[in-house]
Design a protein around this motif. Structure first.
Motif, PDB file in Angstrom:
ATOM      1  N   ASP A   1       0.728  -1.196   0.139  1.00  0.00           N
ATOM      2  CA  ASP A   1       0.055  -0.016   0.046  1.00  0.00           C
ATOM      3  C   ASP A   1       0.981   1.149  -0.273  1.00  0.00           C
ATOM      4  O   ASP A   1       1.301   1.713   0.980  1.00  0.00           O
ATOM      5  CB  ASP A   1      -0.900   0.013   1.257  1.00  0.00           C
ATOM      6  CG  ASP A   1      -2.359  -0.176   1.054  1.00  0.00           C
ATOM      7  OD1 ASP A   1      -2.641   0.157  -0.229  1.00  0.00           O
ATOM      8  OD2 ASP A   1      -2.960  -0.665   1.787  1.00  0.00           O
ATOM      9  N   ARG A   2       1.664   1.721  -1.199  1.00  0.00           N
ATOM     10  CA  ARG A   2       2.368   2.749  -1.176  1.00  0.00           C
ATOM     11  C   ARG A   2       1.665   4.031  -1.042  1.00  0.00           C
ATOM     12  O   ARG A   2       0.720   4.375  -1.536  1.00  0.00           O
ATOM     13  CB  ARG A   2       3.111   2.784  -2.582  1.00  0.00           C
ATOM     14  CG  ARG A   2       4.295   3.294  -2.544  1.00  0.00           C
ATOM     15  CD  ARG A   2       5.011   3.286  -3.963  1.00  0.00           C
ATOM     16  NE  ARG A   2       5.600   2.084  -4.269  1.00  0.00           N
ATOM     17  CZ  ARG A   2       6.762   1.620  -3.629  1.00  0.00           C
ATOM     18  NH1 ARG A   2       7.303   2.752  -2.764  1.00  0.00           N
ATOM     19  NH2 ARG A   2       7.460   0.509  -3.918  1.00  0.00           N
ATOM     20  N   GLY A   3       2.348   4.790  -0.023  1.00  0.00           N
ATOM     21  CA  GLY A   3       1.611   6.145   0.259  1.00  0.00           C
ATOM     22  C   GLY A   3       1.583   7.005  -0.818  1.00  0.00           C
ATOM     23  O   GLY A   3       0.456   7.766  -1.244  1.00  0.00           O
ATOM     24  N   GLU A   4       2.630   6.992  -1.548  1.00  0.00           N
ATOM     25  CA  GLU A   4       2.859   7.976  -2.602  1.00  0.00           C
ATOM     26  C   GLU A   4       2.231   7.453  -3.757  1.00  0.00           C
ATOM     27  O   GLU A   4       2.051   6.308  -4.039  1.00  0.00           O
ATOM     28  CB  GLU A   4       4.094   8.419  -2.895  1.00  0.00           C
ATOM     29  CG  GLU A   4       5.039   7.252  -3.314  1.00  0.00           C
ATOM     30  CD  GLU A   4       6.507   7.450  -3.608  1.00  0.00           C
ATOM     31  OE1 GLU A   4       6.845   8.162  -4.753  1.00  0.00           O
ATOM     32  OE2 GLU A   4       7.421   6.851  -3.027  1.00  0.00           O
ATOM     33  N   ARG A   5       1.829   8.492  -4.951  1.00  0.00           N
ATOM     34  CA  ARG A   5       1.367   7.884  -6.305  1.00  0.00           C
ATOM     35  C   ARG A   5       2.408   7.621  -7.126  1.00  0.00           C
ATOM     36  O   ARG A   5       3.264   8.641  -7.485  1.00  0.00           O
ATOM     37  CB  ARG A   5       0.460   9.049  -6.795  1.00  0.00           C
ATOM     38  CG  ARG A   5      -0.936   8.860  -6.538  1.00  0.00           C
ATOM     39  CD  ARG A   5      -1.859   9.997  -7.337  1.00  0.00           C
ATOM     40  NE  ARG A   5      -2.235   9.582  -8.519  1.00  0.00           N
ATOM     41  CZ  ARG A   5      -2.202  10.525  -9.484  1.00  0.00           C
ATOM     42  NH1 ARG A   5      -1.918  11.685  -9.279  1.00  0.00           N
ATOM     43  NH2 ARG A   5      -2.524   9.976 -10.783  1.00  0.00           N
ATOM     44  N   ARG A   6       2.531   6.350  -7.797  1.00  0.00           N
ATOM     45  CA  ARG A   6       3.486   6.061  -8.904  1.00  0.00           C
ATOM     46  C   ARG A   6       2.819   5.714  -9.991  1.00  0.00           C
ATOM     47  O   ARG A   6       2.176   4.559 -10.013  1.00  0.00           O
ATOM     48  CB  ARG A   6       4.348   5.116  -8.512  1.00  0.00           C
ATOM     49  CG  ARG A   6       5.497   5.795  -7.278  1.00  0.00           C
ATOM     50  CD  ARG A   6       6.499   4.588  -7.133  1.00  0.00           C
ATOM     51  NE  ARG A   6       7.578   5.032  -6.008  1.00  0.00           N
ATOM     52  CZ  ARG A   6       8.490   4.476  -5.391  1.00  0.00           C
ATOM     53  NH1 ARG A   6       8.779   2.985  -6.084  1.00  0.00           N
ATOM     54  NH2 ARG A   6       9.172   4.857  -4.590  1.00  0.00           N
ATOM     55  N   VAL A   7       2.553   6.529 -11.069  1.00  0.00           N
ATOM     56  CA  VAL A   7       1.437   6.270 -12.149  1.00  0.00           C
ATOM     57  C   VAL A   7       1.979   4.991 -12.815  1.00  0.00           C
ATOM     58  O   VAL A   7       1.216   4.059 -13.039  1.00  0.00           O
ATOM     59  CB  VAL A   7       1.276   7.468 -13.060  1.00  0.00           C
ATOM     60  CG1 VAL A   7       0.578   7.158 -14.238  1.00  0.00           C
ATOM     61  CG2 VAL A   7       0.828   8.542 -12.418  1.00  0.00           C
ATOM     62  N   VAL A   8       3.181   4.946 -13.335  1.00  0.00           N
ATOM     63  CA  VAL A   8       3.864   3.797 -14.073  1.00  0.00           C
ATOM     64  C   VAL A   8       3.675   2.586 -13.313  1.00  0.00           C
ATOM     65  O   VAL A   8       3.083   1.315 -13.824  1.00  0.00           O
ATOM     66  CB  VAL A   8       5.227   3.974 -14.482  1.00  0.00           C
ATOM     67  CG1 VAL A   8       5.471   2.774 -15.045  1.00  0.00           C
ATOM     68  CG2 VAL A   8       5.543   5.354 -15.136  1.00  0.00           C
ATOM     69  N   GLU A   9       3.913   2.522 -11.955  1.00  0.00           N
ATOM     70  CA  GLU A   9       3.685   1.379 -11.289  1.00  0.00           C
ATOM     71  C   GLU A   9       2.173   0.763 -11.131  1.00  0.00           C
ATOM     72  O   GLU A   9       2.109  -0.314 -11.218  1.00  0.00           O
ATOM     73  CB  GLU A   9       4.389   1.572  -9.778  1.00  0.00           C
ATOM     74  CG  GLU A   9       5.512   0.551  -9.437  1.00  0.00           C
ATOM     75  CD  GLU A   9       5.821   0.828  -7.882  1.00  0.00           C
ATOM     76  OE1 GLU A   9       7.211   1.529  -8.030  1.00  0.00           O
ATOM     77  OE2 GLU A   9       5.340   0.798  -7.033  1.00  0.00           O
TER      78      GLU A   9
END
Ligand SMILES: NC(=O)c1ccc[n+]([C@@H]2O[C@H](COP(=O)([O-])OP(=O)(O)OC[C@H]3O[C@@H](n4cnc5c(N)ncnc54)[C@H](OP(=O)(O)O)[C@@H]3O)[C@@H](O)[C@H]2O)c1
Length: 239
Positions: free
Chosen positions: A171-179
């Motif tokens: 549950d990644r806090g930050e947004r990573r669009v590609v991921e």
């Protein structure tokens, strides 16, 4: 926890070693700290980072945070002193740091930290790279990870453990669009072959601890994505 794993943990704990962790505020790093805290295999664990964070839950009295400036690593050698074991979960993305910034963090910081650690008595270095790592690749990410593996191998630690996860699940806090796009596209594949193309970050942290307590004379241990899953099954005593 399996009885066999418990015995390994106890035996390792009795050796009274100390460790450091770099990248402990990241997704794999946080899980590694949890696994270290649960198993209590070290007398002391120095958490080295560019900022102090609230550790919740408190991992225990043997854990200490040290803030350093990675651009001046030579001035912070003391943070690495006295650790026989070092863990590295450091990393950024090209999107966040740009090309130069990515190389600086994912290659230069990692290698400089490893070099300083080794010259200060680190015997066993464990690092998270990537399943795709290849120093001859034309792709920046893959090439950088491959260069790191190659350079670390040449440093000749008494033991080097390389963890090569595929897609990290958390549950990644930050947004990573590609991921996020990759994860969405891979969902059916992940469902059908859970150990092939992905691994939860909690497994990476736990696998690093299982590897640490597992005795053996090999100088190099390379764990691919499926083997990371396998190490966690050892912990759980599942075949
Ligand atoms: N994402 C994937 O699917 C995937 C797949 C395979 C392998 N990997 C690799 O696995 C490793 C761990 O990934 P992760 O997702 O757990 O990492 P992450 O959550 O992005 O955490 C990265 C860590 O590196 C630190 N860091 C980043 N930039 C820094 C800087 N400029 N100076 C000092 N520290 C810095 C962060 O500290 P702060 O908290 O202070 O920012 C954090 O502790 C990485 O090397 C990554 O490339 C990722």
């Amino acid at each position: 926890m399996s009885e066999e794993f418990e015995d390994k943990v106890k035996h390792y704990r009795d050796m009274g070693k100390s460790a450091f962790v770099i990248g402990y505020t990241g997704e794999c790093g946080k899980e590694l700290v949890k696994a270290l805290s649960k198993n209590r295999i070290f007398n002391k664990v120095v958490l080295i980072g560019r900022r102090k964070v609230e550790l919740n839950p408190d991992p225990g009295p043997e854990f200490e945070q040290k803030v350093i400036d990675y651009d001046k690593l030579e001035e912070y050698k003391e943070a690495f002193e006295g650790s026989q074991v070092g863990y590295c979960c450091l990393g950024t993305t090209r999107g966040k740091a740009g090309k130069e910034g990515f190389i600086k963090v994912d290659r230069d910081y990692v290698l400089k930290s490893a070099e300083i650690a080794k010259s200060n008595g680190c015997q066993h270095f464990s690092v998270v790279t990537a399943s795709t790592a290849d120093k001859n690749s034309m792709f920046l990410y893959v090439k950088t990870k491959g260069e790191v593996e190659d350079a670390l191998t040449k440093m000749a630690f008494d033991k080097l453990s390389i963890f090569k996860p595929a897609m990290l699940l958390c549950d990644r806090g930050e947004r990573r669009v590609v991921e996020r796009v990759a994860l969405t596209l891979m969902k059916p594949w992940i469902y059908m072959f859970p150990t092939k193309g992905s691994v939860p970050t909690s497994y990476v942290g736990r696998a690093m601890v299982v590897d640490t307590v597992t005795p053996g004379d090999e100088k190099l241990r390379v764990h691919n994505n499926e083997q990371i899953h396998g190490l966690v099954r050892q912990d759980e005593n599942k075949k």
